[in-house]
Design a protein around this motif. Structure first.
Motif, PDB file in Angstrom:
ATOM      1  N   GLN A  26       8.286   1.731  -6.533  1.00  0.00           N
ATOM      2  CA  GLN A  26       8.662   0.934  -5.213  1.00  0.00           C
ATOM      3  C   GLN A  26       7.560  -0.265  -4.944  1.00  0.00           C
ATOM      4  OE1 GLN A  26      10.646   2.264  -3.044  1.00  0.00           O
ATOM      5  NE2 GLN A  26      11.212   4.033  -4.046  1.00  0.00           N
ATOM      6  N   GLY A  27       6.960  -0.516  -6.105  1.00  0.00           N
ATOM      7  CA  GLY A  27       6.286  -1.759  -5.932  1.00  0.00           C
ATOM      8  C   GLY A  27       4.933  -1.959  -5.557  1.00  0.00           C
TER       9      GLY A  27
ATOM     10  N   LEU B  53       0.910  -1.103   0.008  1.00  0.00           N
ATOM     11  CA  LEU B  53       0.105  -0.065  -0.002  1.00  0.00           C
ATOM     12  C   LEU B  53       0.862   1.010  -0.169  1.00  0.00           C
ATOM     13  CD1 LEU B  53      -2.299  -1.157   2.943  1.00  0.00           C
ATOM     14  CD2 LEU B  53      -2.629  -1.543   0.630  1.00  0.00           C
ATOM     15  N   ILE B  54       0.560   2.294  -0.827  1.00  0.00           N
ATOM     16  CA  ILE B  54       1.147   3.351  -0.719  1.00  0.00           C
ATOM     17  C   ILE B  54       0.116   4.697  -0.480  1.00  0.00           C
ATOM     18  CG2 ILE B  54       2.636   5.053  -2.012  1.00  0.00           C
ATOM     19  CD1 ILE B  54       4.436   2.907  -2.844  1.00  0.00           C
ATOM     20  N   ALA B  55       0.368   5.647   0.274  1.00  0.00           N
ATOM     21  CA  ALA B  55      -0.529   6.987   0.279  1.00  0.00           C
ATOM     22  C   ALA B  55       0.347   7.940  -0.025  1.00  0.00           C
ATOM     23  CB  ALA B  55      -0.896   7.102   2.117  1.00  0.00           C
TER      24      ALA B  55
ATOM     25  N   ASP C  65       3.240  11.452 -12.660  1.00  0.00           N
ATOM     26  CA  ASP C  65       4.703  11.382 -11.998  1.00  0.00           C
ATOM     27  C   ASP C  65       4.694  10.629 -10.802  1.00  0.00           C
ATOM     28  OD1 ASP C  65       5.522  13.104 -14.121  1.00  0.00           O
ATOM     29  OD2 ASP C  65       5.734  14.793 -12.809  1.00  0.00           O
ATOM     30  N   VAL C  66       3.727  10.759  -9.542  1.00  0.00           N
ATOM     31  CA  VAL C  66       3.843   9.956  -8.621  1.00  0.00           C
ATOM     32  C   VAL C  66       3.251   8.519  -8.768  1.00  0.00           C
ATOM     33  CG1 VAL C  66       2.554  10.001  -6.168  1.00  0.00           C
ATOM     34  CG2 VAL C  66       3.137  11.984  -7.168  1.00  0.00           C
ATOM     35  N   ILE C  67       2.579   8.384  -9.616  1.00  0.00           N
ATOM     36  CA  ILE C  67       2.255   6.877 -10.147  1.00  0.00           C
ATOM     37  C   ILE C  67       3.392   6.020 -10.494  1.00  0.00           C
ATOM     38  CG2 ILE C  67       0.766   5.455 -11.535  1.00  0.00           C
ATOM     39  CD1 ILE C  67      -1.352   7.840 -11.557  1.00  0.00           C
ATOM     40  N   HIS C  68       4.358   6.837 -11.394  1.00  0.00           N
ATOM     41  CA  HIS C  68       5.437   6.251 -11.604  1.00  0.00           C
ATOM     42  C   HIS C  68       6.404   5.930 -10.690  1.00  0.00           C
ATOM     43  CE1 HIS C  68       4.647   6.219 -16.065  1.00  0.00           C
ATOM     44  NE2 HIS C  68       4.435   7.459 -16.129  1.00  0.00           N
ATOM     45  N   LEU C  69       6.471   6.744  -9.640  1.00  0.00           N
ATOM     46  CA  LEU C  69       7.539   6.659  -8.734  1.00  0.00           C
ATOM     47  C   LEU C  69       6.802   5.543  -7.797  1.00  0.00           C
ATOM     48  CD1 LEU C  69       7.954  10.425  -7.828  1.00  0.00           C
ATOM     49  CD2 LEU C  69       9.804   8.492  -8.538  1.00  0.00           C
ATOM     50  N   ALA C  70       5.381   5.377  -7.518  1.00  0.00           N
ATOM     51  CA  ALA C  70       5.114   4.240  -6.724  1.00  0.00           C
ATOM     52  C   ALA C  70       5.276   3.014  -7.137  1.00  0.00           C
ATOM     53  CB  ALA C  70       3.413   4.801  -6.280  1.00  0.00           C
ATOM     54  N   ALA C  71       5.031   3.054  -8.471  1.00  0.00           N
ATOM     55  CA  ALA C  71       5.365   1.750  -9.062  1.00  0.00           C
ATOM     56  C   ALA C  71       6.731   1.299  -9.102  1.00  0.00           C
ATOM     57  CB  ALA C  71       5.008   1.902 -10.616  1.00  0.00           C
TER      58      ALA C  71
ATOM     59  N   ALA D 154       4.425   4.058   2.582  1.00  0.00           N
ATOM     60  CA  ALA D 154       4.385   2.587   2.056  1.00  0.00           C
ATOM     61  C   ALA D 154       4.422   1.637   3.035  1.00  0.00           C
ATOM     62  CB  ALA D 154       5.800   2.312   1.240  1.00  0.00           C
ATOM     63  N   TYR D 155       3.534   0.363   2.899  1.00  0.00           N
ATOM     64  CA  TYR D 155       3.454  -0.565   3.892  1.00  0.00           C
ATOM     65  C   TYR D 155       3.267  -1.813   3.055  1.00  0.00           C
ATOM     66  CZ  TYR D 155       1.581  -3.605   7.625  1.00  0.00           C
ATOM     67  OH  TYR D 155       1.131  -4.516   8.673  1.00  0.00           O
TER      68      TYR D 155
END
Length: 243
Positions: free
Chosen positions: A32-33, A3-5, A24-30, A229-230
């Motif tokens: 991080q898995g 999960l990512i907030a 941009d944030v979606i790519h960064l979150a991706a 992230a968790y």
């Protein structure tokens, strides 16, 4: 499931600029898995009730097609916030994009008194499923009402998605309330808050995630854009700066 907030600073009223920031944030979150990415309340417009009627969108808006493409590409549930055009007025909504599925919309059912001049409440309950977990959306004020969490738990929710735009006072209430409902209902609770100016106050960040025992596993500060992230299965947690 990871999960990512997303704790972000929205540009008030600038939907296109906010869409670009979300991408941009979606790519960064991706990177991080992330399996699930949650943005704050009204993240695509900023929390600006006075502008909401003019900025209200239809969930099928083609400007959001890239969110679906990225959801499909990364296998990620993406939940964004926007004012939407309801049958009786403007609603505060969470639009969700899931791999290979039609986008869905949940509208805030319990409005704060200050919101009543600008918005109408949603009427439909919603639960989502991602990576074999059941998820329940909650938007700001209603996420602090015990009855809302009880309904989520009764629907089988294992994760409570609190998309918020909270001041320092609101964040203090959240930090008191969310651990209690997490433990009571054995639900992981994630809060995505914004930072910066919002309506007539300053949003106070401190986005965080609590595990199903009611323990905070990670939290951001009140000032910086960040990913919180968790991983539910491994217990791994971390904070990643967006600076």
């Amino acid at each position: 499931m990871k999960l990512i907030a997303a704790q972000i600073l929205a540009v008030p009223g600038e939907v296109e600029k906010n869409i670009a920031r979300h991408i941009d944030v979606i790519h960064l979150a991706a990177s991080q898995g992330a399996n699930l990415l949650l943005f704050p309340e009204l993240s695509l417009t900023g929390y600006e009730p006075g502008l909401a009627d003019v900025l209200a969108v239809h969930p099928s808006d083609s400007r959001f097609d890239e969110f679906q493409a990225l959801s499909d590409r990364y296998g990620m549930l993406i939940a964004v916030g926007a004012p939407t055009k309801g049958t009786k007025g403007t609603e505060i909504s969470m639009i969700t994009f899931q791999p290979g599925l039609e986008r869905t919309t949940y509208s805030k059912q319990l409005l704060h008194a200050d919101e009543l001049p600008f918005f109408t409440p949603g009427t439909q309950k919603l639960v989502l499923s991602q990576a074999n977990f059941v998820l329940a959306p909650a938007i700001c004020y209603e996420s602090l009402q015990p009855s809302h969490a009880e309904q989520a738990a009764e629907s089988g929710a294992q994760v409570y998605l609190a998309s918020v735009a909270k001041s320092e006072r609101g964040v203090a209430s959240a930090y008191s309330h969310y651990p209690m409902i997490a433990k009571k209902h054995s639900m992981t609770v994630m809060m995505a808050n914004c930072i910066g100016a919002a309506d007539n106050y300053v949003a106070a960040g401190r986005s965080a995630i609590w595990n199903s025992d009611g323990e905070i596993v990670c939290g951001a500060d009140a000032f910086q854009e960040a990913l919180v992230a968790y991983d539910i299965q491994t217990g791994e947690a971390g904070i990643f700066s967006l600076a």
